[in-house]
Design an enzyme around this catalytic site. Structure first.
Site, PDB file in Angstrom:
ATOM      1  N   VAL A  92       0.845  -1.195   0.000  1.00  0.00           N
ATOM      2  CA  VAL A  92       0.000   0.000   0.000  1.00  0.00           C
ATOM      3  C   VAL A  92       0.883   1.249   0.000  1.00  0.00           C
ATOM      4  O   VAL A  92       1.565   1.535   0.979  1.00  0.00           O
ATOM      5  CB  VAL A  92      -0.948   0.031   1.215  1.00  0.00           C
ATOM      6  CG1 VAL A  92      -1.846   1.258   1.145  1.00  0.00           C
ATOM      7  CG2 VAL A  92      -1.790  -1.234   1.272  1.00  0.00           C
ATOM      8  N   SER A  93       0.855   1.989  -1.076  1.00  0.00           N
ATOM      9  CA  SER A  93       1.678   3.184  -1.229  1.00  0.00           C
ATOM     10  C   SER A  93       0.870   4.443  -0.934  1.00  0.00           C
ATOM     11  O   SER A  93      -0.304   4.524  -1.280  1.00  0.00           O
ATOM     12  CB  SER A  93       2.222   3.264  -2.665  1.00  0.00           C
ATOM     13  OG  SER A  93       2.827   4.524  -2.908  1.00  0.00           O
ATOM     14  N   PRO A  94       1.498   5.460  -0.321  1.00  0.00           N
ATOM     15  CA  PRO A  94       0.814   6.729  -0.119  1.00  0.00           C
ATOM     16  C   PRO A  94       0.801   7.592  -1.379  1.00  0.00           C
ATOM     17  O   PRO A  94       0.107   8.610  -1.431  1.00  0.00           O
ATOM     18  CB  PRO A  94       1.651   7.397   0.971  1.00  0.00           C
ATOM     19  CG  PRO A  94       3.034   6.909   0.706  1.00  0.00           C
ATOM     20  CD  PRO A  94       2.865   5.476   0.243  1.00  0.00           C
ATOM     21  N   ASP A 212       8.005   3.470  -4.934  1.00  0.00           N
ATOM     22  CA  ASP A 212       8.221   4.579  -4.010  1.00  0.00           C
ATOM     23  C   ASP A 212       9.704   4.925  -3.895  1.00  0.00           C
ATOM     24  O   ASP A 212      10.075   5.903  -3.246  1.00  0.00           O
ATOM     25  CB  ASP A 212       7.678   4.237  -2.615  1.00  0.00           C
ATOM     26  CG  ASP A 212       6.168   4.119  -2.605  1.00  0.00           C
ATOM     27  OD1 ASP A 212       5.533   4.772  -3.454  1.00  0.00           O
ATOM     28  OD2 ASP A 212       5.630   3.386  -1.768  1.00  0.00           O
TER      29      ASP A 212
END
Length: 241
Positions: A92-94, A212
């Site tokens: 889960v990436s921001p 990321d």
């Protein structure tokens, strides 16, 4: 995540967990002491081009939360303690604008997170104009959600709040992974697989980094075959177990 079995993904409404879970601490008189918050997102708004020490989006959220409840105090000096902890944040990436090639702006390859020659490195970004603004936006969103729960004493929160009382305890365990044996359900074969532990190791894909913060050289995510040159380098450093 999208490569997981469809029947498993169908059990959930979203591809990521959108629930923020909070544990609020109060003393016997009901005075607020702190709050620990769990939300499924990586602290990687600041990518690996940043060379400064940073606590990233969750650190900024903690600063905002403590500033709200410790007015006129330096960070870490007030009575209230605010923390944002890791939960089920795998994959889960921001950086919600998604991965793009840094030069061309085209989308990266979905499986390998690589760009064609001349189009740059694959970096995910957003929601801000740069990683500093993105860190601020994500941190503010986390802090706002935590503060909303802290002031909402109603029973309308889903699920309803549960009071916990008693001492705070902890469990710490060492596991001898090379000698560990167990079993797990395989959703693809629909059978129980026997599994065992092994010595720690990092595969080729680990060196590829993530969207990321991509890695160096020719490593790519999703690699399932070996490479004679990198095998030689590996064997020169240490003999594989």
């Amino acid at each position: 995540y999208l490569r997981n079995p469809a029947e498993e993904r169908a059990q959930y409404q979203y591809d990521t967990d959108k629930t923020l879970t909070q544990l609020k601490f109060v003393d016997l008189e009901g005075n607020l002491l702190g709050a620990f918050n769990w939300f499924a997102v990586h602290a990687t708004s600041m990518n690996n081009t940043n060379k400064l020490v940073t606590s990233d989006n969750v650190g900024y959220a903690a600063l905002l939360l403590e500033k709200e409840y410790n007015p006129n105090k330096m960070p870490g000096k007030g009575k209230f303690v605010g923390a944002f902890c890791s939960s089920n944040l795998g994959d889960v990436s921001p950086n919600i604008m998604g991965p793009k090639c840094s030069i061309s702006g085209n989308e990266c390859d979905l499986l390998t997170s690589r760009c064609p020659s001349g189009e740059g490195d694959c970096f995910a970004s957003g929601p801000g104009k740069d990683m500093f603004e993105s860190t601020q936006i994500l941190g503010q969103r986390l802090a706002d959600a935590a503060m909303k729960l802290l002031v909402d004493n109603s029973q309308e929160v889903d699920p309803k709040p549960v009071e916990l009382t008693g001492d705070v305890r902890y469990i710490h365990q060492f596991v001898d992974m090379p000698n560990y044996n167990g079993s797990t359900y395989n959703p693809l074969s629909r059978k129980i697989d026997k599994i065992r532990g092994c010595q720690p190791a990092m595969g080729y894909s680990f060196a590829a980094g993530t969207t990321d913060g991509p890695g160096a050289f020719s490593f790519a995510q999703g690699t399932t075959t070996d490479n004679a040159m990198w095998n030689f380098v590996r064997d020169f450093i240490a003999t594989p177990t």
